[in-house]
Enzyme design. Structure first.
Site, mmCIF file in Angstrom:
data_model
loop_
_atom_site.group_PDB
_atom_site.id
_atom_site.type_symbol
_atom_site.label_atom_id
_atom_site.label_comp_id
_atom_site.label_asym_id
_atom_site.label_seq_id
_atom_site.Cartn_x
_atom_site.Cartn_y
_atom_site.Cartn_z
ATOM 1 C CD GLU A 1 -2.061 10.394 -6.535
ATOM 2 O OE1 GLU A 1 -2.574 9.976 -7.706
ATOM 3 O OE2 GLU A 1 -2.267 9.575 -5.669
ATOM 4 C CD GLU B 1 -8.392 0.919 -1.753
ATOM 5 O OE1 GLU B 1 -8.070 2.076 -1.413
ATOM 6 O OE2 GLU B 1 -9.505 0.246 -0.954
ATOM 7 C CE LYS C 1 -2.312 -4.561 -16.207
ATOM 8 N NZ LYS C 1 -0.752 -4.253 -16.301
ATOM 9 C CB CYS D 1 -2.146 5.824 -2.621
ATOM 10 S SG CYS D 1 -2.276 4.572 -1.300
#
Ligand code: NAD
Length: 498
Positions: free
Chosen positions: A400, A266, A190, A301
């Protein structure tokens, strides 16, 4: 092939924009025929309407995945034969490299230079690496008593759903599907709703490479419908997820609410990049520090988003990073000479802008940048931005941002540097710059992060080295031998010797 404006233009004029689901070896509409608008952040224009997979489509893909898994056409194929099919798949990615690179650039706005020269070659390398190792791995026999032989063997886990983000659309997908397929699993991919096209395209390439029907499906769709249905499905054995911590936590809950499927995560990061005053080369460190946050528009990331500099070199070092940031401004993503491109969509652009305003309200000072730019394009672009005078309890130092925004903090001694570095809920990556090998090793041991870069930052991403997080940056690893473990069950067999 060298990337030139000419060959990009030619390839773009022939480009077909994928929009369907891929199930059981065929492209098809979603059962409900519902679709979503796929907008390019390069100019805000509609690319196409992509079908949105819903519960019935998820059920069909899982049914086909389970059927093929049970029949063993792929799961029981000798590893050496699986290897050949994935190696063929790698050659098809090379053949269609410019087409796939263009799809990712148009979908999510990163530069064609990045997609063509980085994402595609590293994806191909990843597939080749997993294909090449799979027939060189052995199972174990235990050192138990002479009356028994204990076999410890590994088996594919079954049906794997891979749910991936938009920042490296193809590459992040390959990190999951290469190790999951090579170990014999059926896989349902997906892609993120912001970047579905390259994922849809590889369905046909895997079939062309010889993968049996049903083993691989692609379900474009959104998170709350398509992603959630996959995570709650009782006939999926593993969800391999890359994305935000917020959604990662939901994925863990969905597993608990359904069949306790295995979850690999992750997630995000707020990675420290520590520059000691005895850094061996301030220019290299400044260049790497700028690249670590402004590369891929900061949508990385493991971006080195918290620059932690020893007080006595702060001014000098920040001046160097600022100067380099001038060369990292966004420009047309389809121009092969552009360093940075567009931010993925208007929501992400607004999020970045919101954090910049929060930083100012919190009392941090903008050294450079801080603005939305290139508005005349209709697309989403943000200037490379550097904050100074940041304290680690500020939101801009803790949360973040996922954009080209660097927060700079200072320290006076080793312990303070480590304490600031570890004072975050994340633990994905860290950088350390010092001439002193003892200091470097001590810092590397004390920092709680899955990857530590010493006197470099993210220069050496390759398939052999596992990548993943401590703390809320994730569970499990992508890449390396370690990623295979996500997709394997361990079976112990006791044989009585009479
Ligand atoms: P996201 O969490 O919003 O979405 C990731 C994927 O999850 C998408 O496919 C999305 O459709 C799906 N999703 C959303 N809601 C869902 C739900 N309720 N159930 C199931 N699936 C759902 O993340 P994003 O904005 O696409 O990506 C950015 C994030 O990804 C950042 O936090 C970044 O740090 C992280 N990331 C981590 C790594 C790594 O290796 N650690 C790599 C790349 C990106």
């Amino acid at each position: 092939m060298n990337l030139t404006s000419e060959n990009i233009k030619k390839a773009k004029s022939k480009l077909k924009y994928p929009y369907e689901l891929f199930i059981n070896g065929k492209y098809q509409k979603s059962t409900s025929e519902k679709s979503f608008d796929n907008i390019s952040p390069i100019d805000g224009n509609l690319i196409n309407k992509v079908f949105l997979a819903q519960q019935e489509d998820v059920d069909l893909a899982v049914l086909k995945a389970r059927e093929t898994f049970n029949k063993g056409h792929w799961s029981n194929l000798p590893p050496g034969k699986r290897k050949k099919i994935l190696l063929k798949f790698a050659t098809l990615l090379e053949r269609d490299r410019l087409e796939l690179a263009l799809l990712d650039t148009i979908d999510m706005g990163k530069t064609i230079n990045d997609t063509y020269n980085a994402d595609l070659p590293t994806s191909i390398d990843n597939i080749e690496w997993y294909a090449e190792i799979i027939d060189k791995l052995f199972d174990d026999i235990s050192p138990s008593s002479n009356e028994y032989m204990g076999l410890i063997t590994k088996e594919p886990i079954g049906v794997v759903a891979a749910i991936v983000p938009w920042n490296y659309p193809l590459w992040m997908a390959i990190w999951k599907i290469a190790p999951a397929l090579i170990t014999g699993n059926s896989v349902i991919l997906k892609p993120a709703e912001q970047s579905p096209m390259s994922a849809i395209k590889i369905g046909a390439l895997l079939s062309e490479a010889g993968l049996p029907e049903g083993v691989f499906s692609v379900l474009p769709g959104d998170g709350p419908i398509t992603g959630k249905s996959l995570c709650l499905h009782n006939d999926i054995d593993c969800v391999a997820f890359t994305g935000s911590g917020e959604v990662g936590k939901l994925v863990l809950q969905y597993s608990g609410q359904s069949n306790m499927k295995r979850i690999q995560l992750e997630c995000g990061g707020k990675s420290p990049n520590i520059i000691f005053a005895d850094c061996p080369d301030l220019d290299s460190a400044a260049e790497a520090s700028a690249y670590a946050i402004f590369g891929n528009q900061g949508e990385v990331c493991s971006a080195g988003s918290r620059l932690i500099v020893q007080k006595e070199i702060e001014k000098d070092f920040l001046d160097r990073v600022t100067k380099i940031s001038e060369t990292m401004k966004p420009a047309d993503p389809l121009d092969p000479s552009s360093f940075a491109g567009a931010i993925v969509n208007s929501e992400q652009l607004e999020k970045i802008n919101k954090y910049v305003n929060i930083g100012k309200e919190e009392g941090a000072e903008i050294k450079v940048g801080g603005n939305i730019t290139m508005r005349e394009t209709g697309g989403c672009y943000f200037e490379p931005t550097i904050f100074k005078d940041v304290r680690n309890n500020m939101k801009i130092a803790q949360e973040e941002i996922f954009g080209p925004v660097l927060t700079t903090l200072t320290f006076t001694n080793f312990d303070e540097a480590i304490s600031i570095a570890n004072d975050t809920e994340y633990g994905l990556a860290a950088g350390i710059w010092t001439k002193d090998i003892n200091k470097a090793i001590k810092a590397s041991r004390e920092i709680r992060a899955g990857t530590v870069y010493i006197n470099n930052y993210e220069e050496g991403v390759d398939s052999t080295i596992p990548l993943g997080g401590y703390k809320q940056s994730g569970i499990g690893r992508d890449n390396g031998y370690q990623a295979l473990e996500n997709y394997l069950q361990v079976k112990s067999t006791w044989i009585k010797i009479s």
